[in-house]
Design a protein around this motif. Structure first.
Motif, PDB file in Angstrom:
ATOM      1  N   PRO A 376     -75.301  44.332  25.166  1.00 60.51           N
ATOM      2  CA  PRO A 376     -76.352  45.033  24.429  1.00 60.51           C
ATOM      3  C   PRO A 376     -76.565  46.459  24.922  1.00 60.51           C
ATOM      4  N   SER A 377     -76.928  47.338  23.995  1.00 59.18           N
ATOM      5  CA  SER A 377     -77.119  48.747  24.297  1.00 59.18           C
ATOM      6  C   SER A 377     -78.536  49.179  23.931  1.00 59.18           C
ATOM      7  N   LYS A 378     -79.188  49.906  24.834  1.00 60.32           N
ATOM      8  CA  LYS A 378     -80.517  50.445  24.528  1.00 60.32           C
ATOM      9  C   LYS A 378     -80.450  51.485  23.418  1.00 60.32           C
ATOM     10  N   LYS A 379     -79.301  52.130  23.261  1.00 61.61           N
ATOM     11  CA  LYS A 379     -79.141  53.137  22.220  1.00 61.61           C
ATOM     12  C   LYS A 379     -79.080  52.504  20.834  1.00 61.61           C
ATOM     13  N   TYR A 380     -78.605  51.260  20.767  1.00 60.36           N
ATOM     14  CA  TYR A 380     -78.469  50.575  19.496  1.00 60.36           C
ATOM     15  C   TYR A 380     -79.126  49.194  19.569  1.00 60.36           C
ATOM     16  N   PRO A 381     -80.456  49.148  19.663  1.00 66.47           N
ATOM     17  CA  PRO A 381     -81.138  47.854  19.804  1.00 66.47           C
ATOM     18  C   PRO A 381     -81.033  46.980  18.558  1.00 66.47           C
TER      19      PRO A 381
END
Length: 386
Positions: A376-381
Motif C-alpha cells: 500500500p502507498s500513502k500517495k494512492y490510498p
C-alpha cells in the motif's frame, strides 16, 4: 499481410464545434496516434468466411519532445462512431441516465502530429518497426467495446515510455469502421457468462488477432516474454488466453473482468495482476478464485497480485470518467456517476493506472523492483491490496 495506414478519422476535416480537449498527461513524452488496418489473407474470418480476417488497431507511440515538430488537437471519435456509442449506452445502461448524445464526438486529444525524421538513417518515420525501442503494451477492450474509448488511457501510458496498441475485434466489437468507409457491426459474441464454449472461442479469435498484431509490429517469434497485455473486462481473460498461446506476451493484467477460457482452470505461467472495482475480487468471483488456485498449483513461481480501486466501477480502463469530467457531467441530477463513471475522477483514475501499470511492466518486463506493487502507498490510498 495487407496494410493500410490512416490518421484518426476526421483529422483532416473541419474543426469540431464546441470541442473540448481531454487533458494531456504531464509526462516525459509526447504521444503520436495512428490507426492501421491489418489483413491476414491466409486466415478466413471466423465469423464470416467470405472474406479474410481484417482488424483495426490504434497505435500510441512515445515521442521525445525535441523530436515532436508539431502538436495538434485530434478528434477523439468521429460523428458516426459517436452516434453508435450513444445508442449502445442507451440500450445497455438506459436512456434516462443523462448521457448527452454527441459528447464523445466533441472530445479531442492533444497529440504530436509531426515527428522529426531520424538522423543518419534511411528509416522512414512511418516504418512500423522504427519505435521498437519502447516496450510494447497491448490493450484488450471490453466485449462489444470500441478501441476508441481507450484512447486517452492509452495516451497516458504511452506518455511514460510505452508503445501502446489498442485492438478492435470485428463482429465482436460493437462497430469497426475501416479506412474505405465500410463498417462491420458486432454482437456475435454472447453476453451470457454461462455460454462458456462460445466465450472461449471468442478468446481464441482475440488471441489469433493478437498474433497478427505482434507479427506486424515486428516482434520476433523467438522473443519470449517481451510484450505486456492489459485487458479491460472481457479483455482480462483475453490477456490470460494470449499468454498461454503466444510466448511473446510475458505479463498480463485483468482490469475487472470475469475469467473465461482454459486459463480459469489451468492458470498462466508468468506474472499476472488482477485489478478490480470495489467488491469484485477472488472472494466474490469464483472464476478469479479458480484462476488464482490453478496458477498457484500449476505454476508456483508465477507472481500474482490482487488490487482494488475505490470509487471506480466496472470498465476501469475506459475513458468515460475523464470524458464526463471534461464535459461537466458530474453535476448531472441523473445517474451518470452511478452507472458509467464512478465517484473517482477521471484525472485521478488516469494518474493511478499510469503509475501502477508502469511499475508493473517495469517490474515484469524490465526486471526492475516492484515499485508500487510492493504494498500500500500513502500517495494512492484509493488502491487496496487484497
Amino acid at each position: 499481410m495487407k496494410l493500410s495506414h490512416l490518421l484518426p478519422a476526421a483529422l483532416s476535416g473541419a474543426g469540431l464545434i464546441h470541442a473540448a480537449v481531454l487533458p494531456a498527461p504531464d509526462s516525459p513524452y509526447k504521444v503520436q496516434w495512428t490507426s492501421t488496418e491489418l489483413v491476414d489473407p491466409a486466415r478466413p474470418d471466423p465469423f464470416n468466411a467470405t472474406h479474410a480476417r481484417r482488424i483495426m488497431i490504434s497505435r500510441f507511440t512515445p515521442v521525445h519532445p525535441r523530436d515532436c515538430v508539431r502538436t495538434c488537437r485530434v478528434p477523439y471519435m468521429n460523428a458516426f462512431m459517436s452516434s453508435v456509442e450513444d445508442a449502445i449506452i442507451d440500450a445497455f445502461v438506459g436512456a434516462d441516465i443523462g448521457w448527452p448524445h454527441g459528447v464523445l464526438g466533441r472530445m479531442e486529444l492533444e497529440l504530436c502530429c509531426a515527428v522529426r525524421a531520424p538522423h543518419n538513417t534511411n528509416t522512414k518515420v512511418h516504418d512500423p518497426h522504427h519505435h521498437r525501442r519502447f516496450p510494447t503494451i497491448l490493450y484488450g477492450t471490453g466485449r462489444n467495446t470500441t478501441r476508441l474509448l481507450y484512447s486517452a488511457a492509452a495516451q497516458h501510458l504511452a506518455s511514460v515510455g510505452y508503445e501502446v496498441v489498442v485492438m478492435d475485434h470485428p463482429y465482436e466489437t460493437d462497430a469497426v469502421q475501416f479506412p474505405d468507409g465500410s463498417v462491420i457491426y458486432g454482437g456475435r459474441v454472447p453476453r451470457d457468462p454461462d455460454a462458456v464454449e462460445a466465450l472461449a472461442a471468442a478468446l481464441d479469435v482475440r488471441s489469433r488477432d493478437t498474433t497478427l498484431v505482434l507479427d506486424y509490429l515486428g516482434v520476433g517469434r523467438d522473443e519470449k516474454g517481451v510484450v505486456g497485455f492489459v485487458g479491460d473486462s472481457f479483455g482480462g481473460p483475453a490477456a490470460a488466453d494470449v499468454m498461454r498461446k503466444d510466448a511473446r506476451v510475458g505479463a498480463g493484467v485483468n482490469m475487472d473482468g470475469m475469467m473465461f477460457g482454459p486459463a480459469v482452470d489451468e492458470g498462466v505461467e508468468g506474472p499476472f495482476l488482477m485489478f478490480g472495482s470495489p467488491g469484485h475480487n477472488s472472494s466474490s468471483d469464483e472464476t478469479w478464485e479458480r484462476f488464482f488456485n490453478a496458477t498457484g498449483e500449476n505454476y508456483p513461481r508465477s507472481w500474482m497480485k490482487e488490487l482494488s480501486l475505490e470509487g471506480a466501477i466496472h470498465g476501469l480502463l475506459i475513458d468515460f470518467a475523464l470524458v464526463a469530467d471534461v464535459a461537466g457531467l458530474r453535476g448531472d441530477d441523473k445517474q451518470v456517476v452511478g452507472n458509467l463513471i464512478g465517484t473517482i475522477t477521471g484525472a485521478r483514475t488516469m494518474e493511478i493506472l499510469r503509475a501502477y501499470l508502469s511499475d508493473f511492466f517495469e517490474f515484469t518486463l524490465d526486471g526492475k523492483g516492484k515499485g508500487l506493487l510492493a504494498g500500500p502507498s500513502k500517495k494512492y490510498p484509493e488502491v487496496l491490496f487484497l
